[in-house]
Design a protein around this motif. Structure first.
Motif, PDB file in Angstrom:
ATOM      1  N   LYS A 714       0.816  -1.216   0.000  1.00 22.31           N
ATOM      2  CA  LYS A 714       0.000   0.000   0.000  1.00 22.31           C
ATOM      3  C   LYS A 714       0.852   1.269   0.000  1.00 22.31           C
ATOM      4  CE  LYS A 714      -4.229  -1.755   0.365  1.00 22.31           C
ATOM      5  NZ  LYS A 714      -5.255  -1.545  -0.698  1.00 22.31           N
ATOM      6  N   GLU A 744       3.623 -16.423  -5.267  1.00 31.65           N
ATOM      7  CA  GLU A 744       2.635 -15.339  -5.363  1.00 31.65           C
ATOM      8  C   GLU A 744       3.219 -14.003  -4.924  1.00 31.65           C
ATOM      9  OE1 GLU A 744      -1.535 -17.810  -4.555  1.00 31.65           O
ATOM     10  OE2 GLU A 744      -0.547 -16.725  -2.918  1.00 31.65           O
ATOM     11  N   ALA A 748       3.803 -10.684  -7.198  1.00 31.62           N
ATOM     12  CA  ALA A 748       3.061  -9.479  -6.843  1.00 31.62           C
ATOM     13  C   ALA A 748       3.986  -8.275  -6.680  1.00 31.62           C
ATOM     14  CB  ALA A 748       2.276  -9.723  -5.552  1.00 31.62           C
ATOM     15  N   LYS A 761      -1.358  -4.698 -11.794  1.00 33.99           N
ATOM     16  CA  LYS A 761      -1.091  -4.178 -10.454  1.00 33.99           C
ATOM     17  C   LYS A 761      -2.299  -4.319  -9.537  1.00 33.99           C
ATOM     18  CE  LYS A 761       2.696  -1.016 -11.463  1.00 33.99           C
ATOM     19  NZ  LYS A 761       3.243   0.339 -11.287  1.00 33.99           N
ATOM     20  N   MET A 762      -3.477  -4.019 -10.095  1.00 32.85           N
ATOM     21  CA  MET A 762      -4.681  -4.110  -9.269  1.00 32.85           C
ATOM     22  C   MET A 762      -4.924  -5.547  -8.823  1.00 32.85           C
ATOM     23  SD  MET A 762      -8.548  -2.803 -10.118  1.00 32.85           S
ATOM     24  CE  MET A 762      -7.931  -1.128 -10.338  1.00 32.85           C
ATOM     25  N   LYS A 763      -4.666  -6.482  -9.724  1.00 31.52           N
ATOM     26  CA  LYS A 763      -4.860  -7.904  -9.405  1.00 31.52           C
ATOM     27  C   LYS A 763      -3.997  -8.317  -8.212  1.00 31.52           C
ATOM     28  CE  LYS A 763      -3.495 -12.401 -11.272  1.00 31.52           C
ATOM     29  NZ  LYS A 763      -2.891 -13.089 -12.436  1.00 31.52           N
ATOM     30  N   TYR A 764      -2.725  -7.919  -8.236  1.00 31.21           N
ATOM     31  CA  TYR A 764      -1.823  -8.327  -7.168  1.00 31.21           C
ATOM     32  C   TYR A 764      -2.064  -7.527  -5.891  1.00 31.21           C
ATOM     33  CZ  TYR A 764       0.591 -11.355 -10.409  1.00 31.21           C
ATOM     34  OH  TYR A 764       0.887 -12.370 -11.284  1.00 31.21           O
ATOM     35  N   ASP A 765      -2.537  -6.296  -6.045  1.00 32.58           N
ATOM     36  CA  ASP A 765      -2.916  -5.520  -4.876  1.00 32.58           C
ATOM     37  C   ASP A 765      -4.045  -6.218  -4.137  1.00 32.58           C
ATOM     38  OD1 ASP A 765      -4.596  -3.323  -3.464  1.00 32.58           O
ATOM     39  OD2 ASP A 765      -2.657  -2.370  -3.836  1.00 32.58           O
ATOM     40  N   GLU A 766      -5.003  -6.717  -4.884  1.00 31.91           N
ATOM     41  CA  GLU A 766      -6.130  -7.439  -4.279  1.00 31.91           C
ATOM     42  C   GLU A 766      -5.666  -8.746  -3.640  1.00 31.91           C
ATOM     43  OE1 GLU A 766      -8.898  -7.932  -7.428  1.00 31.91           O
ATOM     44  OE2 GLU A 766      -9.581  -5.842  -7.386  1.00 31.91           O
ATOM     45  N   LEU A 767      -4.710  -9.426  -4.302  1.00 26.51           N
ATOM     46  CA  LEU A 767      -4.188 -10.675  -3.755  1.00 26.51           C
ATOM     47  C   LEU A 767      -3.523 -10.431  -2.401  1.00 26.51           C
ATOM     48  CD1 LEU A 767      -3.315 -13.682  -3.983  1.00 26.51           C
ATOM     49  CD2 LEU A 767      -1.259 -12.855  -5.147  1.00 26.51           C
ATOM     50  N   SER A 769      -3.983  -7.977  -0.424  1.00 23.57           N
ATOM     51  CA  SER A 769      -4.956  -7.456   0.546  1.00 23.57           C
ATOM     52  C   SER A 769      -5.705  -8.560   1.261  1.00 23.57           C
ATOM     53  CB  SER A 769      -5.958  -6.530  -0.150  1.00 23.57           C
ATOM     54  OG  SER A 769      -5.319  -5.385  -0.659  1.00 23.57           O
ATOM     55  N   THR A 770      -5.735  -9.734   0.691  1.00 17.60           N
ATOM     56  CA  THR A 770      -6.450 -10.845   1.334  1.00 17.60           C
ATOM     57  C   THR A 770      -5.661 -11.445   2.493  1.00 17.60           C
ATOM     58  OG1 THR A 770      -5.503 -12.518  -0.164  1.00 17.60           O
ATOM     59  CG2 THR A 770      -7.560 -11.434  -0.855  1.00 17.60           C
TER      60      THR A 770
END
Length: 783
Positions: A714, A744, A748, A761-767, A769-770
């Motif tokens: 972040k 992973e 990321a 980038k958004m995909k890995y940001d979401e990954l 974030s989990t």
């Protein structure tokens, strides 16, 4: 016969006086900053100066605790803080930070440099390195056995043949973690032990399975029955823990240890056939009872001196203090906390007509080291009496007024002209005051001249340039630390598919267990060996030989360099003449440019190709440090600055301990000293957070990790800007992660930090974030 120093704690001025009254030879205390007990009363600046003067008047010593890590912007404040104490004759400074060490050495050379236990000195190697830099005394890690301490005494000698002084704890509370290596309070409670604000998470309950207990709370140490063995091992200073405890504690504990130290020397000096190991002492039941009422925990032990670890060392069920006894406390107060004592002196005067009046003062106490000091003061010529001659009583009345001084007159003799004399009272008063001033100065001069030369001479210049020669400009994009073979395999698989450059820090265990994996590392990666967090020579493992074996492996597999994690390892590397790259890990703290400069002295014979930024500095503080570092270089040299590693992902090692949670709460594996894989267990805190624990049977140690990793996905904009401004390499540390998680996370962070396009980038940001995570100290201070 060399006599051991008894060193007592003082949280305030009253405690200091009481400790000296009870028999302390020296006291350690803190001022209004830069000490590892921020919540003690501590001394005002004026009180520290008065304490130094008072101690020297009584043949005692004062050591100031400046054993915290120093931020870059605090350097001017620290110099201003320390200067008056050095000028007042401070005997020694107890130091953790390399920057503080260098500042005092360069600017205040009259002050002895004492290395705090916070520096985690675990053997003769680290002690020798610090002696070469100018240390007069070391306080080794509390985890060392008596045999290891004796090894330091026998193998760390100055040019005159004398051993480095060893200061060791003999009584009081024990930390579970190697001091200085503990980040638990900092990461969980936002109160850093390295800044004197430890919240003592080790004293809290944890669960292992369903049972709630206190697996990190060590019993207090009490070595009163082991005084002969400690003295004969070569310890020079017996240190009592407890600057945050009451004055009665310091005075009472000091008085008991004074009694048995003196008894040992009395027996030794009266024994014509004295030999090591012959004298045995055991404190009386009454003295042990007294100690038990002075803020000891419910159970006591002998620390690590005679064992590596054991469940018996831990207060599993009750870490609370015993109740104190009001009668005991009152008796101690009445005996020792009775205010400042005076220096006993003898005086003599000579008054001959036509000659200057003479007044001599001499120290009366023959137990003092400076008992041979005497001075003579002179006044105006003595006159012949015109009317009534002065009597001895007349002169005694003026010369005996020592009420507001450090001195107490025990006897006085006068020699007076038989013709009858006269001398004004004003002249007699001035004579007495002048004599007092001269005696004070003579005592202070004795104290300052009694400081032994540490044989340090700063003949080395240009450390920055020497250390920087030959640095490669082509730095990696990422440094990746792996602890096991599966993580290494997953990392190598990822790197094969990547166009980025990597450095892999391979745990040294992999070299012995799965060295064939090192033959299959992709071309866009270089391999370094990550050495153990702690290195010791013990009965079950020779740590120095182990590093030698590792160095042979690095040569055999043509590995690029070494990630060094403690001073003991650096000593072995230097002694072996290792020629590869050497990178200090973040546990070798560099919080300021002065610390960097001192590390350069140690690394001057090697290629320092990088270092790692500490985990407790925020991004602003890291920037201040690196800005100051850049200011030490001209434009051409800046391109050769060693790279600075910054952790962007990884669990923080919150505790590195000689204790073993598995042994304490489950059972020992029986594989101590053997080359085995790391084992894993865990403890659960009061909030339900699971703290993974790695147990290392080869070195018989534990690492307690934070419940969640640091993950800075972040903070990418600030990270990228920071990396562009400075010579920074992103660092990813894998500890408990699976192969899938390794893959992973590498994917990321590779996309988030290094790809110019937003694709993915958004995909890995979401990954990311989990997963549970913390930003650590990236934007918060470690105060």
């Amino acid at each position: 016969m060399r006599k051991v120093e008894l060193l007592s704690p003082a949280g305030n001025y009253e405690t200091m006086v009481g400790a000296f009254n009870a028999g302390a030879d020296a006291v350690y205390l803190g001022g209004q900053g830069f000490g590892a007990r921020a919540f003690a009363d501590n001394f005002s600046n004026e009180e520290v100066i008065q304490a130094i003067k008072y101690a020297h008047m009584h043949g005692k010593k004062i050591y100031l605790t400046v054993n915290t890590l120093l931020k870059e912007n605090e350097i001017p404040e620290f110099k201003a803080f320390f200067a008056p104490f050095a000028e007042a004759g401070l005997d020694g400074a107890i130091i953790q930070d390399f920057g503080v060490f260098r500042i005092i050495r360069e600017n205040f050379p009259s002050v002895e440099l004492h290395v705090s236990t916070q520096m985690t000195i675990t053997g003769k190697g680290g002690a020798n390195l610090l002696m070469d830099l100018g240390a007069k005394r070391v306080v080794p890690a509390r985890e060392l056995s008596l045999q290891e301490i004796e090894d330091i005494h026998n193998n760390c000698k100055f040019q005159n043949g004398e051993s480095v002084e060893i200061e060791a704890f003999i009584h009081g509370a024990m930390c579970y973690c190697y001091s200085g290596a503990c980040l638990f309070s900092s990461m969980v409670g936002e109160r850093s032990g390295n800044r004197g604000r430890c919240a003592q998470p080790c004293r809290l309950p944890y669960k292992n399975g369903k049972r709630e207990c206190y697996p990190l709370s060590l019993k207090d140490m009490c070595m009163v029955d082991r005084i002969p063995e400690l003295i004969e091992a070569g310890i020079d200073s017996f240190k009592i823990e407890g600057r945050m405890k009451k004055p009665e504690y310091a005075a009472g504990v000091t008085s008991i240890y004074r009694k048995y130290i003196d008894k040992y020397y009395e027996l030794a000096e009266n024994d014509k056939e004295f030999k090591k190991g012959k004298i045995k002492l055991e404190a009386s039941s009454e003295d042990k009872r007294l100690l038990s009422f002075l803020y000891l925990r419910s159970e006591i032990g002998e620390g690590y001196y005679f064992r590596h670890n054991s469940p018996d060392m831990v207060t599993i069920d009750n870490p609370a203090y015993n109740g104190s006894d009001d009668n005991v406390l009152s008796d101690i107060r009445n005996r020792y906390l009775t205010g400042e004592k005076k220096v006993k002196i003898s005086a003599s005067g000579k008054f001959k007509i036509g000659q200057p009046a003479e007044f001599k003062l001499a120290i009366f106490d023959n137990t003092r080291p400076d008992n041979n000091i005497q001075i003579t003061a002179f006044s105006d010529n003595v006159q012949e009496a015109v009317k009534k001659p002065m009597t001895e009583d007349d002169i005694n009345k003026q010369l005996s007024k020592f009420g507001n001084t450090f001195f107490e007159l025990r006897d006085i003799t006068l020699e007076m002209d038989e013709k009858g004399i006269f001398i004004p009272n004003k002249s007699l008063n001035e004579l007495r005051r002048d004599a007092c001033d001269k005696l004070e100065k003579a005592i202070e001069e004795f104290a300052s001249n009694n400081v032994q030369d540490n044989f340090y001479s700063n003949e080395n210049t240009g450390y920055f340039n020497k250390a920087l020669s030959g640095i490669e400009e082509d730095k990696p994009d990422f440094s990746v630390t792996v602890m096991d073979s599966k993580q290494l395999k997953a990392t190598a698989d990822h790197i094969r598919k990547s166009d980025k450059r990597y450095r892999i820090y391979v745990d040294s265990r992999i070299l012995f267990n799965d060295s064939d994996l090192l033959k299959d590392i992709p071309q866009n990666a270089c391999v370094y060996v990550a050495l153990p967090y702690v290195l010791r020579n013990e009965t079950f493992i020779d740590g120095h030989s182990e590093i030698g074996d590792i160095l042979e492996k690095t040569s055999e597999y043509n590995l690029k360099g070494i990630l060094v994690r403690n001073l003991e390892e650096l000593f072995v590397i230097k002694k072996a003449g290792y020629k590869g790259d050497v990178i200090p890990d973040y546990g070798l703290y560099m919080w300021n440019h002065e610390a960097f400069s001192l590390y350069n002295e140690l690394f001057k014979e090697h290629k320092l190709s990088g270092f790692n930024l500490p985990l407790e500095l925020n991004i602003h503080e890291m920037g201040e440090f690196l800005d100051a570092l850049y200011n030490n270089f001209d434009a051409d040299a800046k391109s050769k600055l060693p790279e600075a590693g910054i952790m962007v992902y990884g669990r923080v090692p919150m505790m590195i301990s000689a204790g073993c949670i598995k042994n304490t709460l489950e059972s020992c594996t029986g594989k101590r000293g053997k080359i085995t894989e790391y084992g894993e267990t865990n403890i659960v805190d009061r909030t339900g957070r699971v703290l993974p624990v790695t147990y290392d049977c080869r070195h018989c140690s534990n690492i307690i990790w934070n419940s969640v990793p640091v993950s800075l996905f972040k903070k990418t904009k600030k990270l990228i800007a920071f990396a562009h401004k400075y010579n920074v390499v992103y660092r990813i540390d894998f500890t408990t992660e699976s192969e899938k998680e390794v893959s992973e996370i590498l994917k990321a962070y590779g996309v988030i930090l290094c790809d110019n396009k937003d694709t993915g980038k958004m995909k890995y940001d979401e990954l990311l974030s989990t997963k549970e995570y913390t930003a650590g100290h990236f934007e918060r201070s470690a105060d």
